[in-house]
Design an enzyme around this catalytic site. Structure first.
Site, PDB file in Angstrom:
ATOM      1  N   CYS A   1      -8.260   3.521   4.089  1.00  0.00           N
ATOM      2  CA  CYS A   1      -9.202   4.329   3.861  1.00  0.00           C
ATOM      3  C   CYS A   1     -10.565   3.814   4.540  1.00  0.00           C
ATOM      4  O   CYS A   1     -11.401   4.748   4.956  1.00  0.00           O
ATOM      5  CB  CYS A   1      -9.538   4.312   2.181  1.00  0.00           C
ATOM      6  SG  CYS A   1      -8.035   4.896   1.400  1.00  0.00           S
TER       7      CYS A   1
ATOM      8  N   ARG B   1      -3.637  11.605   0.759  1.00  0.00           N
ATOM      9  CA  ARG B   1      -4.556  11.797   1.985  1.00  0.00           C
ATOM     10  C   ARG B   1      -4.403  13.184   2.040  1.00  0.00           C
ATOM     11  O   ARG B   1      -3.704  13.659   2.931  1.00  0.00           O
ATOM     12  CB  ARG B   1      -4.352  10.844   3.038  1.00  0.00           C
ATOM     13  CG  ARG B   1      -4.483   9.382   2.798  1.00  0.00           C
ATOM     14  CD  ARG B   1      -4.239   8.362   4.030  1.00  0.00           C
ATOM     15  NE  ARG B   1      -3.846   7.162   3.701  1.00  0.00           N
ATOM     16  CZ  ARG B   1      -4.864   6.157   3.196  1.00  0.00           C
ATOM     17  NH1 ARG B   1      -6.067   6.516   3.283  1.00  0.00           N
ATOM     18  NH2 ARG B   1      -4.548   5.019   2.713  1.00  0.00           N
TER      19      ARG B   1
HETATM   20  C1  BEZ Z   1      -5.243   1.696   2.074  1.00  0.00           C
HETATM   21  O1  BEZ Z   1      -5.397   0.899   2.913  1.00  0.00           O
HETATM   22  O2  BEZ Z   1      -6.128   2.387   2.409  1.00  0.00           O
HETATM   23  C2  BEZ Z   1      -4.373   2.003   0.872  1.00  0.00           C
HETATM   24  C3  BEZ Z   1      -3.031   1.618   0.895  1.00  0.00           C
HETATM   25  C4  BEZ Z   1      -2.206   1.712   0.005  1.00  0.00           C
HETATM   26  C5  BEZ Z   1      -2.626   2.363  -1.147  1.00  0.00           C
HETATM   27  C6  BEZ Z   1      -3.993   2.737  -1.339  1.00  0.00           C
HETATM   28  C7  BEZ Z   1      -4.777   2.624  -0.230  1.00  0.00           C
END
Ligand code: BEZ
Length: 235
Positions: free
Chosen positions: A52, A135
């Site tokens: 993110c 997402r």
């Molecule tokens: C992230 O790195 O943005 C992420 C990865 C797995 C679950 C939630 C967020």
């Protein structure tokens, strides 16, 4: 989340579901506040997570380019406002990534602790996570109609070339009354609407006018990049 809880899934061509929300840039009333502009409403799973963070830094760096194409960005996660503020401050003050540093996220980030908006927009997909939004990317046109929806899982960051390509393609398709073939990019040939009658189809096939017909139902024409970008960027 209850096994049988109904989660709504907005669809392409429908009016974007309405909501009021608190964001890092003040309150918003969606889509009413965005009338006349394109809007990209997107969700991310959680603040203070690496994928993110890479996405937010990229989105914030590209925001001027999206704005030039008459498009505003709005982010959302099921975190609270203070988490959003702390995360965005960390990004600005501490993180350098792929040449991006001192990145200020100026577009609103919605707090959605109750998941009200996330559920309305089908961003909670229990097979992936009950507690985090996937997402999701919703393209909403200046009349408030959903025009494209893209979903990515938690583990995969979005492709921002594609997000921008879709925005330009949607606007060019509207402006020029054409459709875009596979992998279209500005400057590539575009697809003219299928002929409504045999007579027109035959004429097209035989005509040397600036069209290429591969068969009666499949004709393309040139549309140069400058013409597209001038229209979309209103230059
Ligand atoms: C992230 O790195 O943005 C992420 C990865 C797995 C679950 C939630 C967020």
């Amino acid at each position: 989340m209850e096994e049988n809880q109904v989660l709504s899934m907005p669809r392409i061509g429908e009016k974007a579901p309405e909501f009021k929300a608190v964001t890092t840039q003040g309150d918003i009333n969606f889509p009413a506040d965005y009338k006349g502009s394109w809007a990209i409403l997107f969700s991310h799973p959680a603040d203070f997570t690496p994928v993110c963070t890479s996405e937010f830094m990229t989105f914030a760096s590209l925001e001027p380019k999206f704005n030039e194409a008459n498009c505003k960005l709005i982010g959302l996660s099921v975190d609270g406002l203070y988490s959003h503020i702390a995360w965005l401050r960390t990004i600005k003050e501490k993180i350098t990534y792929k040449g991006m540093k001192d990145v200020e996220v100026k577009f609103p980030l919605i707090e959605d602790i109750t998941m009200e908006v996330a559920k309305k927009y089908g961003m909670i997909q229990p097979g992936e996570s009950n507690t985090k939004a996937v997402r999701a990317v919703f393209y909403v046109d200046p009349k408030g109609i959903i025009r494209t929806i893209i979903y990515y899982p938690l583990s995969l960051g979005r492709n921002f070339d594609e997000l921008y390509r879709v925005l330009i393609a949607l606007q060019a398709a509207d402006e020029f009354g054409v459709a875009m073939p596979a992998d279209w990019r500005p400057g590539d040939d575009v697809i003219v609407p299928t002929a409504g009658s045999c007579g027109v189809a035959k004429e097209r096939m035989e005509s040397k006018a600036d069209m290429t017909c591969y068969d009666w139902f499949f004709c393309t024409k040139k549309l140069d990049k400058d013409t597209v970008m001038k229209k979309v960027l209103k230059k």
